[in-house]
Design a protein around this motif. Structure first.
Motif: not given
Length: 258
Positions: A6-9, A13-15, A42-43, A81-84
């Motif tokens: 996690s946190g690789a994006g 944009r992730t936040l 996400a689902a 990355a953001e999807l994860l």
């Protein structure tokens, strides 16, 4: 070793994705109405990971499940990355919350551990994701607030409170990873642990010298007979959790006396 983390994006944009923050539209201009929500995306991704493992989750595969083009999916989620992180935060938001109001810190901490174990059982792929930089979304923050409540009021200073929770959850994660490995071995061999050892008992008897390794022979036999194999995830969890809580009890007592 975890291959995904996690946190690789891109942090900004992730936040924005996790907290539902969108850029302000310029006057007189409107973007296209989004047909898919982050929750739907996400689902779909979580369903793939639950069924086939996190390695099966790709932007193309998720787009296919949602009935959109891969390029269209990138208008909702910047990348894998953001999807994860979105998947993790969604799962964190749904974590069970069974800690009793009364019963003391030990009962509450046990409930937190059990809640997280249930989460790993429902989503085994989580054990394969490194979370040293967790997604700081609303799901994680709500989970963190709930879990800290298990040890709040024990007298632990804030730094020790955070470390104690990290220690507890790290134990649960380790157990989840070992249980996942045990399930994988059972599936790959098409045998239970007991069946595998029974099938290889004759070979082991030929190569293993019990006289040379007397303690290993005695203890290994006792454990194997008790567990029906070399390892019992349930016993390891129950035994280890009790020892973790015993250790925290000593720390809490030291803080109260100091």
């Amino acid at each position: 070793m975890a291959s995904d983390r996690s946190g690789a994006g891109d942090p900004a944009r992730t936040l924005a994705l996790l907290w539902g923050v969108t850029a302000q539209e310029k006057p007189g201009r409107r973007g296209p109405r989004q047909a898919k929500s982050p929750a739907e995306i996400a689902a779909a991704a979580i369903a793939i990971a639950d069924a086939e493992g996190v390695e099966a989750v790709t932007m193309r595969r998720v787009a296919q499940e949602l009935g959109v083009s891969p390029m269209a999916l990138y208008t909702y989620v910047p990348g894998k990355a953001e999807l994860l992180d979105l998947m993790l935060d969604t799962v964190f938001a749904a974590v069970p919350r069974s800690a009793p109001v009364d019963g003391g810190w030990r009962a509450r901490a046990t409930a937190v551990a059990d809640d997280n174990r249930a989460l790993y059982r429902a989503h085994p792929w989580m054990a394969a994701v490194a979370t040293s930089r967790p997604p700081l979304g609303p799901g994680l923050m709500a989970k963190y607030e709930y879990e800290l409540g298990a040890l709040e009021g024990t007298g632990l200073p804030d730094v020790e409170l955070d470390a104690a929770l990290t220690h507890l959850l790290g134990f649960v994660e380790t157990c989840a990873r070992m249980a996942s490995d045990e399930r994988a071995a059972r599936q790959d061999s098409a045998m239970t642990d007991a069946q595998w050892w029974a099938a290889n008992a004759e070979l082991l008897a030929r190569v293993f010298d019990a006289g040379r390794y007397p303690v290993a022979a005695r203890v290994g036999s006792a454990a194997g007979e008790a567990h029906g194999g070399a390892y019992s995830p349930d016993h390891a969890y129950a035994f280890g959790l009790a020892r973790v809580l015993d250790g925290l009890a000593v720390l809490i007592e030291e803080c109260r006396e100091g």
